[in-house]
Write a protein that holds these residues in place. Structure first.
Motif, PDB file in Angstrom:
ATOM      1  N   GLN A   1       9.513   8.438  -3.860  1.00 10.07           N
ATOM      2  CA  GLN A   1       9.032   7.116  -3.454  1.00 10.07           C
ATOM      3  C   GLN A   1       9.518   6.782  -2.053  1.00 10.07           C
ATOM      4  N   GLN A   2      10.765   7.177  -1.791  1.00  6.41           N
ATOM      5  CA  GLN A   2      11.338   6.905  -0.476  1.00  6.41           C
ATOM      6  C   GLN A   2      10.555   7.623   0.615  1.00  6.41           C
ATOM      7  N   ILE A   3      10.202   8.878   0.324  1.00  7.95           N
ATOM      8  CA  ILE A   3       9.416   9.657   1.289  1.00  7.95           C
ATOM      9  C   ILE A   3       8.100   8.953   1.600  1.00  7.95           C
ATOM     10  N   LEU A   4       7.452   8.456   0.560  1.00  5.90           N
ATOM     11  CA  LEU A   4       6.188   7.753   0.758  1.00  5.90           C
ATOM     12  C   LEU A   4       6.395   6.526   1.635  1.00  5.90           C
ATOM     13  N   LEU A   5       7.525   5.873   1.436  1.00  7.35           N
ATOM     14  CA  LEU A   5       7.833   4.704   2.262  1.00  7.35           C
ATOM     15  C   LEU A   5       8.051   5.121   3.712  1.00  7.35           C
TER      16      LEU A   5
ATOM     17  N   GLY B   1       7.814  -8.354   6.469  1.00 10.75           N
ATOM     18  CA  GLY B   1       9.221  -8.626   6.198  1.00 10.75           C
ATOM     19  C   GLY B   1       9.709  -7.964   4.926  1.00 10.75           C
ATOM     20  N   ILE B   2       8.906  -7.981   3.886  1.00  9.22           N
ATOM     21  CA  ILE B   2       9.275  -7.315   2.638  1.00  9.22           C
ATOM     22  C   ILE B   2       9.481  -5.836   2.916  1.00  9.22           C
ATOM     23  N   PHE B   3       8.522  -5.275   3.627  1.00 11.69           N
ATOM     24  CA  PHE B   3       8.560  -3.855   3.948  1.00 11.69           C
ATOM     25  C   PHE B   3       9.828  -3.507   4.722  1.00 11.69           C
ATOM     26  N   THR B   4      10.059  -4.256   5.775  1.00 11.13           N
ATOM     27  CA  THR B   4      11.219  -3.991   6.628  1.00 11.13           C
ATOM     28  C   THR B   4      12.528  -4.096   5.844  1.00 11.13           C
ATOM     29  N   GLN B   5      12.656  -5.168   5.074  1.00  5.50           N
ATOM     30  CA  GLN B   5      13.884  -5.355   4.303  1.00  5.50           C
ATOM     31  C   GLN B   5      14.075  -4.233   3.290  1.00  5.50           C
ATOM     32  N   LEU B   6      12.943  -3.785   2.726  1.00  4.27           N
ATOM     33  CA  LEU B   6      13.024  -2.691   1.757  1.00  4.27           C
ATOM     34  C   LEU B   6      13.531  -1.417   2.432  1.00  4.27           C
ATOM     35  N   VAL B   7      12.976  -1.135   3.598  1.00  4.82           N
ATOM     36  CA  VAL B   7      13.392   0.046   4.341  1.00  4.82           C
ATOM     37  C   VAL B   7      14.887  -0.024   4.674  1.00  4.82           C
ATOM     38  N   GLN B   8      15.312  -1.178   5.148  1.00  2.00           N
ATOM     39  CA  GLN B   8      16.721  -1.342   5.504  1.00  2.00           C
ATOM     40  C   GLN B   8      17.633  -1.195   4.286  1.00  2.00           C
ATOM     41  N   GLU B   9      17.212  -1.826   3.207  1.00  2.00           N
ATOM     42  CA  GLU B   9      17.971  -1.736   1.959  1.00  2.00           C
ATOM     43  C   GLU B   9      18.173  -0.281   1.557  1.00  2.00           C
ATOM     44  N   LEU B  10      17.073   0.474   1.575  1.00  2.00           N
ATOM     45  CA  LEU B  10      17.132   1.875   1.178  1.00  2.00           C
ATOM     46  C   LEU B  10      18.028   2.664   2.107  1.00  2.00           C
ATOM     47  N   CYS B  11      17.938   2.319   3.383  1.00  2.00           N
ATOM     48  CA  CYS B  11      18.738   3.031   4.364  1.00  2.00           C
ATOM     49  C   CYS B  11      20.220   2.828   4.102  1.00  2.00           C
ATOM     50  N   GLU B  12      20.587   1.593   3.737  1.00  2.00           N
ATOM     51  CA  GLU B  12      21.998   1.303   3.491  1.00  2.00           C
ATOM     52  C   GLU B  12      22.517   2.008   2.242  1.00  2.00           C
TER      53      GLU B  12
ATOM     54  N   GLN C   1      17.194  -9.410  -3.627  1.00  2.00           N
ATOM     55  CA  GLN C   1      17.453  -7.978  -3.764  1.00  2.00           C
ATOM     56  C   GLN C   1      16.809  -7.422  -5.025  1.00  2.00           C
ATOM     57  N   GLU C   2      16.840  -8.245  -6.075  1.00  2.00           N
ATOM     58  CA  GLU C   2      16.247  -7.819  -7.332  1.00  2.00           C
ATOM     59  C   GLU C   2      14.745  -7.583  -7.146  1.00  2.00           C
ATOM     60  N   LEU C   3      14.109  -8.543  -6.506  1.00  2.00           N
ATOM     61  CA  LEU C   3      12.683  -8.400  -6.216  1.00  2.00           C
ATOM     62  C   LEU C   3      12.442  -7.152  -5.371  1.00  2.00           C
ATOM     63  N   LEU C   4      13.278  -7.006  -4.349  1.00  2.00           N
ATOM     64  CA  LEU C   4      13.132  -5.911  -3.406  1.00  2.00           C
ATOM     65  C   LEU C   4      13.142  -4.563  -4.116  1.00  2.00           C
ATOM     66  N   SER C   5      14.072  -4.433  -5.050  1.00  2.00           N
ATOM     67  CA  SER C   5      14.220  -3.136  -5.713  1.00  2.00           C
ATOM     68  C   SER C   5      12.959  -2.775  -6.498  1.00  2.00           C
ATOM     69  N   LYS C   6      12.283  -3.815  -7.004  1.00  2.00           N
ATOM     70  CA  LYS C   6      11.053  -3.524  -7.740  1.00  2.00           C
ATOM     71  C   LYS C   6       9.905  -3.154  -6.794  1.00  2.00           C
ATOM     72  N   CYS C   7      10.067  -3.529  -5.525  1.00  2.00           N
ATOM     73  CA  CYS C   7       8.983  -3.311  -4.567  1.00  2.00           C
ATOM     74  C   CYS C   7       8.783  -1.834  -4.242  1.00  2.00           C
ATOM     75  N   LEU C   8       9.863  -1.066  -4.232  1.00  2.00           N
ATOM     76  CA  LEU C   8       9.767   0.333  -3.823  1.00  2.00           C
ATOM     77  C   LEU C   8       8.693   1.058  -4.616  1.00  2.00           C
ATOM     78  N   THR C   9       8.771   0.926  -5.926  1.00  2.00           N
ATOM     79  CA  THR C   9       7.803   1.604  -6.789  1.00  2.00           C
ATOM     80  C   THR C   9       6.376   1.220  -6.414  1.00  2.00           C
ATOM     81  N   VAL C  10       6.166  -0.080  -6.221  1.00  2.00           N
ATOM     82  CA  VAL C  10       4.820  -0.568  -5.929  1.00  2.00           C
ATOM     83  C   VAL C  10       4.324  -0.057  -4.579  1.00  2.00           C
ATOM     84  N   PHE C  11       5.170  -0.185  -3.567  1.00  2.00           N
ATOM     85  CA  PHE C  11       4.783   0.293  -2.240  1.00  2.00           C
ATOM     86  C   PHE C  11       4.484   1.791  -2.274  1.00  2.00           C
ATOM     87  N   ALA C  12       5.342   2.538  -2.971  1.00  2.00           N
ATOM     88  CA  ALA C  12       5.172   3.991  -2.999  1.00  2.00           C
ATOM     89  C   ALA C  12       3.884   4.366  -3.719  1.00  2.00           C
ATOM     90  N   LYS C  13       3.589   3.643  -4.792  1.00  2.00           N
ATOM     91  CA  LYS C  13       2.418   3.989  -5.583  1.00  2.00           C
ATOM     92  C   LYS C  13       1.128   3.732  -4.810  1.00  2.00           C
TER      93      LYS C  13
END
Lengths: 188, 188, 188, 188
Positions: free
Chosen positions: B102-106, B55-66, B12-24
């Motif tokens: 960032q979420q919108i970009l995702l 998988g990273i992408f999907t989990q990130l999306v789900q995490e954000l959704c929750e 989860q810790e890794l995941l949370s850092k991913c949002l910024t990177v994916f969005a950028k």
DNA sequence: TATGAATGAGTATTCATTCAT
DNA sequence: CATGAATGAATACTCATTCAT
């Protein structure tokens, strides 16, 4: 120099078909081969008319920018009341809905690829916004600059809705939303 | 005894850092090597915690959704007038502005990749919208369902402004726009 | 130094389970993780007992070579006629069929990986052949050296048949073939 | 006009060079880069003619199967006595010795990879054996089915000798072994 | 000892781009 | 002009190996 005219003309023709493809797949996800197939040419031909993938993208963005949503406002017929003119603008906007949605997706791609760009190129989209704002402001002299921006923000918001699957099958919903905007602005 | 790591927690810790990177950069533009570097781990570690890039992408999306924007509305304090509550919501919204951008970009990325998805997954984003709508509607009982949507459309529109380079250096502009919304709604 | 005995003993135990795995998948196709799972230990443990993957392979080959098919011939009971002794040898051979099939597959792998080996290591299998030949020759004094080789060639040929799915469900076929050999040799 | 290449013909040409490489290194040990280098093309070209590594392997196996050792028997000249015909067959066999050794190595690889295959594909090699058997049986009407198998077993055994480094420098040894076979069969 | 999390070099594969025809 | 075969750098992913616990 009829050849050159033809060349340019054909290039534009190809370009216009690109928007749909780029918007559907995203710049990164589309391959040159796929793009060539969609345009029904060979990859070689693609490279005959464009310098490279980035070049197609850039030219497409520029092309769209020159057409600009604003130009259409300029041709819009005059009307007495603010409400009527809002109606006209939104009606036109809704007609070309898909086009602007695709454009928004292209802007997002452009923004995400902007890290490799110069500062000048990065502020490119700011210019797009400004010009649109100006033309809209001319068409709605009774609205303050901020209120014009508000209308643009709303339009962008609407365009984003197709992400959530709104507006695709539900034209009604979109119409309803624009009516709320018009009510709020016209009655304030 | 193996190295003791709370697998799930670290993921989860890794995941949370991913949002910024994916969005950028966007999903397509980021490479696993880059992503690993940004998270300060090796690519091997990335694959130890996630099955693959998708998988990273999907989990990130789900995490954000929750987590969901909606949850925050639920915690928002009560207030008498509609205007006051709009103020509170927008204030909270502006605080987490970047996060939602960032979420919108995702979401855009998710939408463009949704062609390969099942129907169930494609309606995923609709669910996100619906839940946000519901919570907002509860908080604003005096607004009709359409007007709640209108607020959401406006917020989405605001979030898109990073495209035009608004809002980065111009917090004022964003605040001004929200004030217009509040005025229009509260006074109508 | 009981620890060392245990260590060595355990290593051999692990090694013996490796043959089946290497033969089934092939050296290149098996991963250390898989191998560890099949042996029901962790990869760390594997590396505690062996220097590396190549080392496991090499030790396994050497181990098998020392046991050697020849040793078994040496223990074979005496018998008067050539025919009877051929019967005994082939009977023993057929009993340990699977073991030798796996060994052949290992030899093939060893041969294909031999490009990275020294000349001495490359001729390793030649020694295996020679020793087997010698013991067989001692057991069959009436056969010429060439005829002993002929028997060995036949046995190798039989071992290869499992590739064609012979001999797995068809023990009969294998028995029949050995009978032909015995007939031809004993009656010549 | 594109570069004119007989796609299918060139594919077969590449394929034929693959056998040597696969046999020398083994399917698992060869990398696509290495393979490309040996065939003197780029990896990209390899993927232009074949879907993937597995695809090269499969096509190679099929190609070999169609050529089949059996076809050669069919072209073999007639001869009166069993001994003469055995001589002809074995002479032909010895001429193409290396080719069949490589084929055997490919069959071993195919067998080891067959765990991921369907039942139909697994019986593939049985078909190869069967066809070879049939043609050989036609050429040697005086031999029983079992004796034909015996000849094939012997030939397979001979092919395996490269493992023990026989036959490379010692053509004599191989010839001697075939003479033993001929003697035993012809005189029985 | 034993474990399995972490590493990163190496693998199969893709894809923008070039160029002979 | 137009084609698509050829290229090879770059990508996602794997896996032998190490090492903190």
């Amino acid at each position: 120099m009829p050849k050159i005219v033809d060349h340019n003309h054909y290039r534009q023709e190809l370009l216009s078909k690109c928007l749909t493809v780029f918007a559907k797949q995203g710049y990164g996800a589309i391959t040159m081969r796929q793009l060539a197939q969609e345009l029904e040419v060979s990859t070689g031909t693609l490279y005959h008319y464009f310098p490279n993938k980035e070049g197609i993208f850039t030219q497409l963005v520029q092309e769209l920018c020159e057409q600009g949503i604003a130009n259409f406002f300029a041709q819009a017929p005059a009307a007495e009341t603010l409400g009527e003119r809002l109606q006209l603008v939104m009606a036109f906007f809704l007609e070309s809905y898909q086009f602007y949605q695709q454009q928004i997706l292209l802007w997002v791609d452009f923004h995400q690829h902007s890290q490799h760009r110069t500062v000048g190129e990065q502020q490119f989209l700011r210019g797009v916004w400004q010009r649109t704002h100006d033309q809209l402001a001319t068409y709605f002299p009774e609205l303050s600059s901020s209120h014009v921006d508000f209308v643009l923000v709303f339009m962008d918001g609407l365009l984003l809705q197709f992400l959530y699957d709104h507006g695709k099958q539900e034209q009604d919903w979109v119409v309803q939303q624009t009516e709320i905007l018009i009510d709020l602005l016209a009655c304030s």
